[in-house]
Design a protein around this motif. Structure first.
Motif, PDB file in Angstrom:
ATOM      1  N   ASP A   1       0.700  -0.973  -0.068  1.00  0.00           N
ATOM      2  CA  ASP A   1      -0.059   0.397   0.064  1.00  0.00           C
ATOM      3  C   ASP A   1       0.835   1.234   0.136  1.00  0.00           C
ATOM      4  OD1 ASP A   1      -1.683  -1.697   0.266  1.00  0.00           O
ATOM      5  OD2 ASP A   1      -3.017  -1.414   2.275  1.00  0.00           O
TER       6      ASP A   1
ATOM      7  N   VAL B   1       2.306   1.692  -3.343  1.00  0.00           N
ATOM      8  CA  VAL B   1       0.961   2.825  -3.955  1.00  0.00           C
ATOM      9  C   VAL B   1       0.942   4.193  -3.860  1.00  0.00           C
ATOM     10  CG1 VAL B   1      -1.664   2.262  -4.470  1.00  0.00           C
ATOM     11  CG2 VAL B   1       0.154   0.472  -4.638  1.00  0.00           C
TER      12      VAL B   1
ATOM     13  N   SER C   1       7.970  -1.875  -7.842  1.00  0.00           N
ATOM     14  CA  SER C   1       7.051  -1.397  -8.539  1.00  0.00           C
ATOM     15  C   SER C   1       6.745  -2.728 -10.272  1.00  0.00           C
ATOM     16  CB  SER C   1       7.414   0.339  -9.390  1.00  0.00           C
ATOM     17  OG  SER C   1       8.863   0.194 -10.004  1.00  0.00           O
TER      18      SER C   1
ATOM     19  N   LEU D   1      -0.278   1.800 -10.443  1.00  0.00           N
ATOM     20  CA  LEU D   1       0.601   1.149  -9.037  1.00  0.00           C
ATOM     21  C   LEU D   1      -0.674  -0.042  -8.759  1.00  0.00           C
ATOM     22  CD1 LEU D   1       3.604   2.079  -7.874  1.00  0.00           C
ATOM     23  CD2 LEU D   1       3.253   0.889  -9.936  1.00  0.00           C
ATOM     24  N   ASP D   2      -1.321  -1.322  -8.926  1.00  0.00           N
ATOM     25  CA  ASP D   2      -1.774  -1.840  -8.314  1.00  0.00           C
ATOM     26  C   ASP D   2      -1.161  -2.506  -6.869  1.00  0.00           C
ATOM     27  OD1 ASP D   2      -3.560  -4.044  -7.693  1.00  0.00           O
ATOM     28  OD2 ASP D   2      -3.514  -4.904  -9.985  1.00  0.00           O
ATOM     29  N   ALA D   3      -1.761  -2.680  -5.622  1.00  0.00           N
ATOM     30  CA  ALA D   3      -1.126  -3.411  -4.765  1.00  0.00           C
ATOM     31  C   ALA D   3      -0.371  -5.084  -4.396  1.00  0.00           C
ATOM     32  CB  ALA D   3      -1.319  -3.383  -2.928  1.00  0.00           C
TER      33      ALA D   3
END
Length: 214
Positions: free
Chosen positions: A6, A9, A39, A48-50
């Motif tokens: 998190d 992100v 990343s 970005l997607d956790a």
């Protein structure tokens, strides 16, 4: 590891909002024990997607989980290998820092002169790393082998990379690099007063950042 994911992100979104990560450029990582969460390649830091982050073994560089990492992962590994205290790495193509990296007015001990106290306090010595193609492992090896202590470097014709104890500290340092490079470019050929070596050394000692030639 959820908090780590998190945090990456949120950091990517912040840097994108600040205009420091154009397109899909730039990459971030956080050290977690003997691994780093990073990343992935080809993804904007603002998207970005956790659940879609790369996890690599720091010792071998092997991908343990997730999509393919940024091609710059060797640079991240090199910075972690240099210092057990580094907890996060930020690499950007921020406009002014990237522009300054293309000039030839560099002292290789620090590609950025002590123009402001904040640069010295937050960043410190920032050596120039000779140009190499993105992802070149030889450049990572050269960075790791530099004999001076540093927490940030300027990749020639490319941009800044920073390693700090925390992701927030690395972001703050990357922002400060962008700001000082902006000032340098705005000043152009005007006569400029840099901090004296004594002034810079005093700040470096007070804020525990590397400076000088050793």
């Amino acid at each position: 590891m959820t908090d780590t994911r998190d945090a990456l992100v949120r950091a990517g979104a912040r840097l994108t909002e600040l205009g420091l990560s154009p397109g899909s450029s730039g990459n971030l990582s956080i050290r977690v024990g003997s691994t780093m969460v990073m990343s992935p390649t080809g993804v904007s830091l603002g998207a970005l997607d956790a659940e879609q982050l790369s996890v690599l073994d720091l010792n071998t560089g092997h991908l343990l989980d997730g999509p393919s990492p940024s091609k710059e992962f060797p640079l991240h590994r090199a910075l972690y290998a240099r210092s057990g205290g580094s907890g996060a790495v930020v690499h950007l193509h921020s406009p002014y820092a990237a522009a300054w990296s293309c000039t030839i007015r560099h002292d290789k001990t620090s590609a950025i002169p002590p123009l402001t106290p904040y640069f010295v306090m937050k960043v410190g010595r920032t050596p120039l790393i000779d140009y190499a193609a993105p992802g070149d492992r030889g450049q990572a090896e050269a960075l790791q082998a530099l004999p001076v202590i540093f927490e940030a470097a300027l990749l020639q014709n490319h941009g800044p990379i920073v390693a700090k104890g925390s992701l927030d500290a690395a972001i703050d340092a990357a922002i400060e690099i962008e700001e000082v490079c902006k000032l340098l470019i705005l000043l152009g050929t005007h006569p400029v007063r840099h901090l004296t070596e004594e002034e810079a050394a005093h700040l470096a000692d007070k804020y525990d950042v590397p400076w000088g030639s050793s």
